[in-house]
Design an enzyme around this catalytic site. Structure first.
Site, PDB file in Angstrom:
ATOM      1  CG  MET A  58     -61.766 -40.392 -42.752  1.00  0.00           C
ATOM      2  SD  MET A  58     -61.396 -38.666 -43.142  1.00  0.00           S
ATOM      3  CE  MET A  58     -61.600 -38.650 -44.915  1.00  0.00           C
ATOM      4  CB  ALA A  59     -66.631 -43.444 -38.816  1.00  0.00           C
ATOM      5  CD  GLN A  84     -61.320 -49.343 -41.586  1.00  0.00           C
ATOM      6  OE1 GLN A  84     -62.115 -48.532 -41.123  1.00  0.00           O
ATOM      7  NE2 GLN A  84     -60.003 -49.206 -41.468  1.00  0.00           N
ATOM      8  CB  CYS A 140     -60.788 -47.184 -33.414  1.00  0.00           C
ATOM      9  SG  CYS A 140     -62.006 -46.106 -32.669  1.00  0.00           S
ATOM     10  CE  LYS A 192     -56.398 -45.729 -42.011  1.00  0.00           C
ATOM     11  NZ  LYS A 192     -56.999 -45.299 -40.747  1.00  0.00           N
ATOM     12  CG  ASN A 210     -53.208 -42.607 -42.794  1.00  0.00           C
ATOM     13  OD1 ASN A 210     -53.717 -42.903 -41.715  1.00  0.00           O
ATOM     14  ND2 ASN A 210     -53.699 -41.633 -43.533  1.00  0.00           N
ATOM     15  N   GLY A 211     -51.028 -40.219 -42.851  1.00  0.00           N
ATOM     16  CA  GLY A 211     -50.891 -39.191 -41.831  1.00  0.00           C
ATOM     17  C   GLY A 211     -50.353 -37.891 -42.392  1.00  0.00           C
ATOM     18  CG  ASP A 212     -49.995 -34.990 -40.300  1.00  0.00           C
ATOM     19  OD1 ASP A 212     -51.206 -35.101 -40.011  1.00  0.00           O
ATOM     20  OD2 ASP A 212     -49.102 -34.843 -39.457  1.00  0.00           O
TER      21      ASP A 212
HETATM   22  C1  LIG Z   1     -63.770 -38.120 -38.929  1.00  0.00           C
HETATM   23  C2  LIG Z   1     -62.785 -39.259 -39.014  1.00  0.00           C
HETATM   24  C3  LIG Z   1     -63.245 -40.562 -39.023  1.00  0.00           C
HETATM   25  C4  LIG Z   1     -62.341 -41.623 -39.118  1.00  0.00           C
HETATM   26  N1  LIG Z   1     -62.806 -42.894 -39.184  1.00  0.00           N
HETATM   27  C5  LIG Z   1     -61.939 -43.926 -39.397  1.00  0.00           C
HETATM   28  C6  LIG Z   1     -62.401 -45.252 -39.598  1.00  0.00           C
HETATM   29  O1  LIG Z   1     -63.609 -45.520 -39.558  1.00  0.00           O
HETATM   30  N2  LIG Z   1     -61.486 -46.219 -39.825  1.00  0.00           N
HETATM   31  C7  LIG Z   1     -60.143 -45.961 -39.859  1.00  0.00           C
HETATM   32  O2  LIG Z   1     -59.337 -46.878 -40.065  1.00  0.00           O
HETATM   33  N3  LIG Z   1     -59.677 -44.713 -39.669  1.00  0.00           N
HETATM   34  C8  LIG Z   1     -60.545 -43.699 -39.473  1.00  0.00           C
HETATM   35  N4  LIG Z   1     -60.065 -42.432 -39.330  1.00  0.00           N
HETATM   36  C9  LIG Z   1     -58.621 -42.191 -39.417  1.00  0.00           C
HETATM   37  C10 LIG Z   1     -58.206 -41.906 -40.857  1.00  0.00           C
HETATM   38  O3  LIG Z   1     -58.498 -43.000 -41.695  1.00  0.00           O
HETATM   39  C11 LIG Z   1     -56.703 -41.596 -40.946  1.00  0.00           C
HETATM   40  O4  LIG Z   1     -55.996 -42.723 -40.506  1.00  0.00           O
HETATM   41  C12 LIG Z   1     -56.307 -40.393 -40.090  1.00  0.00           C
HETATM   42  O5  LIG Z   1     -57.223 -39.333 -40.243  1.00  0.00           O
HETATM   43  C13 LIG Z   1     -54.899 -39.925 -40.439  1.00  0.00           C
HETATM   44  O6  LIG Z   1     -54.815 -39.582 -41.790  1.00  0.00           O
HETATM   45  P1  LIG Z   1     -54.879 -38.041 -42.276  1.00  0.00           P
HETATM   46  O7  LIG Z   1     -53.782 -37.307 -41.560  1.00  0.00           O
HETATM   47  O8  LIG Z   1     -54.690 -38.121 -43.762  1.00  0.00           O
HETATM   48  O9  LIG Z   1     -56.207 -37.529 -41.864  1.00  0.00           O
HETATM   49  C14 LIG Z   1     -60.943 -41.365 -39.195  1.00  0.00           C
HETATM   50  C15 LIG Z   1     -60.491 -40.042 -39.173  1.00  0.00           C
HETATM   51  C16 LIG Z   1     -61.373 -38.993 -39.092  1.00  0.00           C
HETATM   52  C17 LIG Z   1     -60.850 -37.586 -39.109  1.00  0.00           C
END
Ligand SMILES: Cc1cc2nc3c(=O)[nH]c(=O)nc-3n(C[C@H](O)[C@H](O)[C@H](O)COP(=O)(O)O)c2cc1C
Length: 386
Positions: free
Chosen positions: A20-21, A73, A104, A144, A206-208
């Protein structure tokens, strides 16, 4: 349940901190790693900035000496630059694992054919994966991605086959399309479908995932080999303790899918323990950035996540979220009621949750999925997301 095999790397438990950036920097990874094992991916790094040895980028890929495996990543749109970046990581021993980001959804990126727009161009995706794997030496390369651009332009099954053909070690699927952004609910069925289509390498779901029980349920329902957890751990590094406990329980062949059965005692810190972690997080950020003001400003976004569900007055919340120094932050934290117990019902969505109404794409992007194209360098300018 088995450990996750990424090439020669073995990861137990099969749990991944989602990149997560702006979040998954070394300090946050430290807090998560202390709770339980897994793979903890750094913030996204753009390949162009890495090969140009941009000073800020090089700082972003510093790992604590205790961090093993080190996971980077990368995001890139040009096969040659991606190959050079991966070679640099391998030759200079900068990491033990490379993940490639194709998820993204940010308009600035997709408008230029990058991010989650890219897998639609199958030959470009193939070329990037090929160059990455060819230059990686013994490092495992994973990818991913999202399901596709929208329901009429799904790409994940084609992308999965291409990844296997090009020697990728594992695939993580976020069960949303680009147009969904972070809205609605993730489609775990798509993870099951990818798992059926790609039997040669591990598939990560991945997701939720908001609780360990969600992770166990995803694995049971989809057959995925591991889980990737993003927003669920915002302000909540303790989730990795629950995840590790649930996986241990499953390794022993026991456990169900509700909270009590998935790992015994759940990590339920009091507000005092949460405050101590907040203080530590901000202090680690200050050490990492070498700049207290920058650290305290960066920490602001975490305050609401840490305090979610606790009873804390609006004025104190505001002061904590606008502190300008570590001393100011500590003063505010000392005012929190340390005995207040962990609130019930916070295993609920946190972080971004909004959908978009359309995906911005280059003109004619959807006309030919097999067109050979390389987006311009400006598709790598945005560095914030997946
Ligand atoms: C603040 C934020 C930054 C993110 N940055 C990236 C990133 O840099 N690279 C990436 O592959 N996914 C990024 N994601 C997506 C997450 O890795 C993940 O795929 C997405 O949040 C869904 O998973 P979750 O439901 O567990 O949050 C980001 C998500 C959030 C909320």
């Amino acid at each position: 349940m088995e450990s996750l095999k990424l090439g020669s790397l073995e990861v137990w438990p099969p749990v991944v901190l989602a990149p997560m950036a702006g979040i998954t920097n070394a300090p946050f990874r430290t807090l998560c790693r202390e709770q339980g094992g897994g793979l903890f991916v750094c913030e996204m790094i753009t390949t162009r900035a890495l090969v140009e040895r941009n000073a800020k980028t090089l700082k972003m890929i510093r790992f604590d000496p205790s961090e093993k495996p080190r996971s980077i990543q990368l995001y890139g749109v040009d096969p040659v630059t991606v190959g050079r970046a991966v070679r640099m990581i391998a030759e200079e021993d900068l990491a033990d694992h490379v993940d490639l980001n194709f998820g993204c959804p940010v308009p600035k990126v997709t408008r230029r054919g990058g991010g989650s727009a890219l897998p639609y161009k199958r030959n470009l995706l193939r070329a990037i994966l090929r160059e990455a794997v060819r230059n990686a030496g013994t490092l495992p390369v994973t990818m991913k991605m999202r399901k596709g651009i929208d329901d009429d332009h799904l790409t994940y099954l084609d992308a999965g086959r291409i990844a296997v053909e090009e020697g990728v070690s594992a695939i993580a699927l976020h069960g949303r399309t680009a147009v969904q952004h972070y809205g609605g609910t993730a489609d775990w069925q798509s993870i099951a479908r990818l798992k059926e289509a790609v039997s040669e390498i591990p598939v990560l779901g991945n997701g939720d995932i908001w609780s360990a029980a969600d992770a166990m349920r995803m694995m049971a329902e989809t057959g995925c080999d591991g889980v990737v957890v993003g927003r669920g751990c915002l302000g909540r590094p303790w989730l990795f303790a629950d995840l590790a406990a649930a996986c241990e329980n499953r390794r022993d062949g026991a456990g169900g899918t509700d909270d009590r059965e998935s790992g015994g005692e759940l990590a339920r810190p009091t507000l005092g323990q949460v405050a101590a972690t907040m203080e530590r997080h901000a202090t680690l950020l200050a050490e990492c950035f070498g700049n207290e003001q920058h650290a305290v400003a960066d920490f602001r976004k975490h305050v609401g996540w840490y305090l979610k569900g606790f009873t804390v007055g609006a004025d104190l919340r505001r002061r904590l979220a606008t502190s300008e120094s570590l001393a100011g932050l500590r003063q505010g934290l000392a005012e929190l009621d340390p005995a207040q117990p962990w609130p019930e019902g916070v295993d609920a969505p946190r972080g971004k949750t909004h959908p978009r109404d359309r995906v911005h794409l280059p003109a004619g992007w959807l006309d030919d999925p097999y067109e050979v194209v390389v987006p311009g360098a400006d598709a790598e300018l945005e560095t914030s997301g997946g």
